[in-house]
Motif scaffolding. Sequence first.
Motif, mmCIF file in Angstrom:
data_model
loop_
_atom_site.group_PDB
_atom_site.id
_atom_site.type_symbol
_atom_site.label_atom_id
_atom_site.label_comp_id
_atom_site.label_asym_id
_atom_site.label_seq_id
_atom_site.Cartn_x
_atom_site.Cartn_y
_atom_site.Cartn_z
ATOM 1 N N GLU A 1 0.827 -1.211 0.000
ATOM 2 C CA GLU A 1 0.000 0.000 0.000
ATOM 3 C C GLU A 1 0.862 1.263 0.000
ATOM 4 N N LEU A 2 1.937 1.270 0.826
ATOM 5 C CA LEU A 2 2.811 2.433 0.864
ATOM 6 C C LEU A 2 3.553 2.620 -0.450
ATOM 7 N N THR A 3 3.971 1.516 -1.041
ATOM 8 C CA THR A 3 4.668 1.595 -2.327
ATOM 9 C C THR A 3 3.761 2.168 -3.400
ATOM 10 N N GLN A 4 2.502 1.735 -3.397
ATOM 11 C CA GLN A 4 1.555 2.239 -4.387
ATOM 12 C C GLN A 4 1.353 3.743 -4.236
ATOM 13 N N ASP A 5 1.276 4.210 -2.978
ATOM 14 C CA ASP A 5 1.129 5.650 -2.757
ATOM 15 C C ASP A 5 2.357 6.417 -3.224
ATOM 16 N N LEU A 6 3.544 5.871 -2.985
ATOM 17 C CA LEU A 6 4.775 6.534 -3.423
ATOM 18 C C LEU A 6 4.853 6.564 -4.949
ATOM 19 N N MET A 7 4.412 5.503 -5.588
ATOM 20 C CA MET A 7 4.435 5.454 -7.044
ATOM 21 C C MET A 7 3.461 6.469 -7.659
ATOM 22 N N ASN A 8 2.451 6.830 -6.870
ATOM 23 C CA ASN A 8 1.463 7.812 -7.355
ATOM 24 C C ASN A 8 1.788 9.236 -6.907
ATOM 25 N N ALA A 9 2.959 9.423 -6.278
ATOM 26 C CA ALA A 9 3.295 10.737 -5.739
ATOM 27 C C ALA A 9 3.964 11.636 -6.760
ATOM 28 N N SER A 10 4.401 11.092 -7.896
ATOM 29 C CA SER A 10 5.099 11.904 -8.889
ATOM 30 C C SER A 10 5.064 11.189 -10.233
ATOM 31 N N SER A 11 5.284 11.979 -11.279
ATOM 32 C CA SER A 11 5.370 11.384 -12.615
ATOM 33 C C SER A 11 6.808 11.015 -12.961
ATOM 34 N N GLU A 12 7.785 11.388 -12.129
ATOM 35 C CA GLU A 12 9.185 11.010 -12.346
ATOM 36 C C GLU A 12 9.742 10.447 -11.043
ATOM 37 N N ILE A 13 10.088 9.172 -11.049
ATOM 38 C CA ILE A 13 10.487 8.474 -9.829
ATOM 39 C C ILE A 13 11.797 7.735 -10.079
ATOM 40 N N VAL A 14 12.725 7.888 -9.143
ATOM 41 C CA VAL A 14 13.954 7.091 -9.157
ATOM 42 C C VAL A 14 14.031 6.369 -7.821
ATOM 43 N N VAL A 15 14.201 5.057 -7.869
ATOM 44 C CA VAL A 15 14.343 4.278 -6.649
ATOM 45 C C VAL A 15 15.745 3.675 -6.634
ATOM 46 N N SER A 16 16.407 3.734 -5.491
ATOM 47 C CA SER A 16 17.781 3.229 -5.400
ATOM 48 C C SER A 16 17.892 2.205 -4.285
ATOM 49 N N TYR A 17 18.960 1.423 -4.353
ATOM 50 C CA TYR A 17 19.226 0.419 -3.330
ATOM 51 C C TYR A 17 20.720 0.145 -3.279
ATOM 52 N N ALA A 18 21.191 -0.366 -2.140
ATOM 53 C CA ALA A 18 22.590 -0.767 -1.992
ATOM 54 C C ALA A 18 22.706 -2.223 -2.394
ATOM 55 N N CYS A 19 23.679 -2.515 -3.260
ATOM 56 C CA CYS A 19 23.788 -3.874 -3.788
ATOM 57 C C CYS A 19 24.312 -4.854 -2.744
ATOM 58 N N GLU A 20 24.730 -4.335 -1.571
ATOM 59 C CA GLU A 20 25.186 -5.216 -0.492
ATOM 60 C C GLU A 20 24.674 -4.698 0.833
ATOM 61 N N GLU A 21 24.124 -5.584 1.638
ATOM 62 C CA GLU A 21 23.583 -5.227 2.941
ATOM 63 C C GLU A 21 24.062 -6.252 3.960
ATOM 64 N N ASP A 22 24.800 -5.784 4.970
ATOM 65 C CA ASP A 22 25.335 -6.664 6.007
ATOM 66 C C ASP A 22 26.171 -7.789 5.409
ATOM 67 N N GLY A 23 26.928 -7.461 4.362
ATOM 68 C CA GLY A 23 27.805 -8.439 3.749
ATOM 69 C C GLY A 23 27.128 -9.399 2.796
ATOM 70 N N VAL A 24 25.830 -9.214 2.554
ATOM 71 C CA VAL A 24 25.077 -10.114 1.664
ATOM 72 C C VAL A 24 24.597 -9.314 0.459
ATOM 73 N N GLY A 25 24.816 -9.850 -0.737
ATOM 74 C CA GLY A 25 24.351 -9.176 -1.936
ATOM 75 C C GLY A 25 22.841 -9.110 -1.998
ATOM 76 N N GLN A 26 22.315 -8.041 -2.583
ATOM 77 C CA GLN A 26 20.869 -7.907 -2.691
ATOM 78 C C GLN A 26 20.519 -7.144 -3.958
ATOM 79 N N SER A 27 19.257 -7.226 -4.312
ATOM 80 C CA SER A 27 18.752 -6.517 -5.480
ATOM 81 C C SER A 27 17.616 -5.608 -5.044
ATOM 82 N N LEU A 28 16.996 -4.947 -6.025
ATOM 83 C CA LEU A 28 15.882 -4.054 -5.733
ATOM 84 C C LEU A 28 14.691 -4.843 -5.211
ATOM 85 N N SER A 29 13.926 -4.219 -4.311
ATOM 86 C CA SER A 29 12.714 -4.857 -3.805
ATOM 87 C C SER A 29 11.788 -5.224 -4.970
ATOM 88 N N ALA A 30 11.206 -6.414 -4.902
ATOM 89 C CA ALA A 30 10.342 -6.903 -5.979
ATOM 90 C C ALA A 30 9.071 -6.077 -6.123
#
Length: 903
Positions: free
Chosen positions: A540-569
């Motif tokens: 629900e929060l993601t949907q609201d954020l996606m509707n907050a602007s017509s131009e959106i950039v989302v970022s993430y760190a490719c490593e968290e606590d020594g473990v590789g990760q990707s963008l939230s699904a």
Amino acid sequence: MLQPAFPLLHILDQLPEGGLLLTPTNRLRNRCQQVFGTSQQANKNWAPPAVESLQGWLDTLWFTLQQKQWQPAMCRVLNREQRQLLWQQCVEDTLDKGLINTQLLAGNCDTALSQLIQWLKVEDLTAADEALAPHWEKIGLQAGDYPLFQVLPLFQQQLQQRNAITPDQRDLLIARAFDEGQLAKLPQISLAGFVQNSPLTDRIFASATESLQRYPIPEKDQAKIQVARCHNLEEELQQAARWAAQKLAQNPDNSVGIVVNNLGQCRPLVEQVFARVLEPQWLAPAQAAYTLPFNFSAGTPLAKTPVGAATLQLLETLRDKFDYSQLRNLLFSPFWGDDSNEEQHLRSALFRRLQKQELREVPGNILCTCTEKLASEIAPESPLPAQLNQLGEWARRWQRAPAEIWAQRFSELLARLQWPGKRNPNSQEYQQLMLWEQALENFAGLNEFTGSLPLSKALQLLRQIASRTPFQAETRDGPLQILGVLEAGGLAFDHIRLVGFGQQQWPPPPSPNPMLPVQWQKDWEMPRASAERELKLAQELTQDLMNASSEIVVSYACEEDGVGQSLSALFGAPQPAEQLGQDAISDFYQALENGPTLEQTDDRELPPLSPADCAQVRGGAGVLKAQALCPLNAQLRYRLGAEEFSEPGLGLSAAERGNLIHEMLAAFWLNCENSQNLAAMGDEQRNLQISSSIDTAIGRLKKKHPELPEAFWALEQTRLKTIFDQWLPLEQARPAFTVSQVESELTVTLQGLTFTLRLDRLDTLVDGEQLVIDYKTGQTSLSDWLQARVREPQLPLYALFHPQAKAIAFGGVKNGDCKYQGCGELAQPINGIKLVADAQKGASKQQEPEIVHWDQLKQHWQQALEGLADEYRTGQAPLIFDRPADNENQKSLWPLNRWPERQ
């Protein structure tokens, strides 16, 4: 101008008279009022819109009920600190404390009870057992398995005795007041920006109106979404700051939102990065303080603001013990005293003198004594000695007191210390001062919950309140907003960037309350109860954020606590965003790198010493030793005063242990005087003399370390007695001698430099020969005397200025390895003191000419020491080292001699 993400004006137009628009946060409510005001004509009068935040509306309803004197509302609502203390008292009175963290347990109990009431599982605390009995049967557990239900009856009893309720009980009463007609129902309530509500909140809405309208955030059909993959959170923030700077440069009127996941936990880093990129001058030490031009939704704890931290440190002076970091912050605090040159000189000299004592903690009496002595020499008009004496008196006199009395005492102390200083505070400091007064009032309000408090507990509670009191600077509304996820809800931006949304951070992991059965929390969908519940909320929060602007950039760190990760699904698979590599600071660094090559100047010579400097060289023989090891470091240390102080530690330092041995032996020989008296002593007399010498040495050091217990000094006496028993047989085995000098001073002049030397011991032997002795507790080497650059010049200097000296020796006084180590030409040999020719055998084979006789050795010393003295006097200062170890042992001077930069 920043706009709500929902059609605000349309919603307000649809409201009937007496209707109300509710928002989940004050920030969104304020934004709605600003947007409404902007839409009104400037030349007309208009009433404020019917917009309230949920919490503000509930506070208003409660005030109305109390004004009407509705009997159930004639009680007080406990704040967070009051509830925390009450829970802690109940926990301590009910449970066997053992290893329980009562503060943490009390906080969890408070949250758990709040959830039970908000989810309408418990409405009457006196009937909580009956209300929850069916739920216990379903999961096969008992109330006794959870501490909350053991403590809850006493907590309810304490509430009744104080005629008090919790905020959640207040909300229950508000719902009841609507049901009973004590509060008039509204014709319509419109909700905008809400994501999920508790059942109690929904019940209040249902009771407050017959017409409840919910306005979701409209979906944006053609929003452009991109993803930025970064190495870590700092790079994410740096990219976000550069991106924001780019958008504002393109159009300063655009609204830019930066939504940072877990903003409260990383706010200092966020502020630092955005200031470095967008306001680099803000970080300059000479820059006058000002408020950053971007808005944060997360505040800084008052205890970590400049005013809050300095004030708490000033109050800590009542403990009458200071460590060096605390003392440094206190003495140079801009919120204490004045900034006159005379006062700052006094405080700098005071801190330097206390550092030289190398104490682990500086007692208040030593601080006062040093301050009074220095002030009489440097700043006779300074109020500092009187202030410190007053603090010491209060520290002794103020013991236990209720919170209200402690609040008065703290105010009196701050006034006596001329807090917050003589200069005018800037805007942020003024706001922090006002918030501090509020925190002190909240502390005084704990009076009936604390009883009589010792100082340590009072300071702890005040610090807790200051740590939980957020400071949010009042700033002008700017185009850049830095928000947390919940605070961003309901707002619309021209551009929005989401930071910290990797798969491990979003949705956030569940964290159920340990005071309630996990199955209950999952079944009732309580906050943080399960991964399913967190996923639903995150969607629900993601949907609201996606509707907050017509131009959106989302970022993430490719490593968290020594473990590789990707963008939230939850964000799908957006296109990659542009990586931004430039900002004002990076451009400046690049300009420096591309600048012209710097000119290099030979710094191998400093100006010669002035006649005044030559007349009394500070440092004694240590100056010549330093010149032999590294000429530049010698000039830095002894001429420019680049001193290094030892790190204070537990017990005694190595230097203090060595001094104990020096003083013990000095005291012994001042009484014994010669070998004849030593031989004449019986065992009992000798042991008494040894014990007396040890007591004399320890007695002087005890005054410096009053914190050390008697058991420690007993162990130190045993250690010194063991060493003495090992050393004395060496003295008894020597030929006859008389101890002529002990700890004596000698002033000598060499190449125009006047040195004051201190001699451990000078023995007179048969035929008037003299032996110069220097006690050592570390490693020694005869080769240090035989090098072209004499690395241990103290004993050779004494030998040159004592014509009757025929030998010099180190007295190695070390447990398990006591010995004499020296060289000379004595009529009667002493074990460990070699002939000059024999000592030469262990020296460097490259030394020429070979030194065979004592007179030759003295001539070598004369030439070598005069050369070192002449080097120092004329300012010879090349950065060269006689041995690599000499560089490693003087790393503290690297920032001055710039050794790493020269490699």
